[in-house]
Design a protein around this motif. Structure first.
Motif, PDB file in Angstrom:
ATOM      1  N   ILE A  36      18.458 -62.303  16.618  1.00 14.96           N
ATOM      2  CA  ILE A  36      17.225 -62.038  17.367  1.00 14.96           C
ATOM      3  C   ILE A  36      17.504 -62.104  18.864  1.00 14.96           C
ATOM      4  O   ILE A  36      17.090 -61.224  19.630  1.00 14.96           O
ATOM      5  CB  ILE A  36      16.111 -63.038  16.972  1.00 14.96           C
ATOM      6  CG1 ILE A  36      15.669 -62.782  15.518  1.00 14.96           C
ATOM      7  CG2 ILE A  36      14.935 -62.955  17.941  1.00 14.96           C
ATOM      8  CD1 ILE A  36      14.774 -63.862  14.956  1.00 14.96           C
ATOM      9  N   GLU A  37      18.225 -63.119  19.300  1.00  9.09           N
ATOM     10  CA  GLU A  37      18.522 -63.286  20.722  1.00  9.09           C
ATOM     11  C   GLU A  37      19.363 -62.126  21.248  1.00  9.09           C
ATOM     12  O   GLU A  37      19.124 -61.636  22.352  1.00  9.09           O
ATOM     13  CB  GLU A  37      19.259 -64.606  20.936  1.00  9.09           C
ATOM     14  CG  GLU A  37      19.441 -64.959  22.397  1.00  9.09           C
ATOM     15  CD  GLU A  37      20.031 -66.324  22.576  1.00  9.09           C
ATOM     16  OE1 GLU A  37      20.971 -66.432  23.379  1.00  9.09           O
ATOM     17  OE2 GLU A  37      19.568 -67.265  21.921  1.00  9.09           O
ATOM     18  N   GLN A  43      17.136 -58.575  21.488  1.00  8.88           N
ATOM     19  CA  GLN A  43      15.850 -58.469  22.185  1.00  8.88           C
ATOM     20  C   GLN A  43      15.939 -57.355  23.211  1.00  8.88           C
ATOM     21  O   GLN A  43      16.933 -57.201  23.904  1.00  8.88           O
ATOM     22  CB  GLN A  43      15.491 -59.780  22.881  1.00  8.88           C
ATOM     23  CG  GLN A  43      15.045 -60.846  21.924  1.00  8.88           C
ATOM     24  CD  GLN A  43      14.670 -62.120  22.641  1.00  8.88           C
ATOM     25  OE1 GLN A  43      15.037 -62.335  23.788  1.00  8.88           O
ATOM     26  NE2 GLN A  43      13.942 -62.980  21.956  1.00  8.88           N
TER      27      GLN A  43
END
Length: 88
Positions: A83-84, A87
């Motif tokens: 996810i990081e 983004q």
């Protein structure tokens, strides 16, 4: 069949599993925390189809644990890292 609150039995069961998941995956045990496909989809905002397509393409980490043919889990740290890194 929906109940008065609109939650079916499956949704209620998922909600309870999610609450149990949050309790079992405290900050101190985050490295060892495993999450199921529903939780992965919830955290990444992906559908099941998109999740498995990305795994096939090699753009999402594969499940780290298989406890049966339909019981797969991902490490929470792997999902959070993805996810990081993805983004926009």
């Amino acid at each position: 069949m929906p109940t008065r609150s609109g939650w079916g039995l499956g949704a209620r069961r998922y909600k309870m599993n999610h609450i149990t998941h949050e309790i079992n995956c405290g900050v101190s045990s985050r490295d060892e925390c495993l999450i199921d496909r529903r939780e992965v989809c919830r955290r990444t905002s992906m559908s099941k189809t998109t999740l498995y397509r990305k795994i096939r393409e090699g753009t999402f980490p594969p499940a780290s644990h298989r406890d049966g043919p339909k019981w797969v889990r991902w490490r929470l740290t792997d999902v959070l890292a993805w996810i990081e890194n993805n983004q926009s």
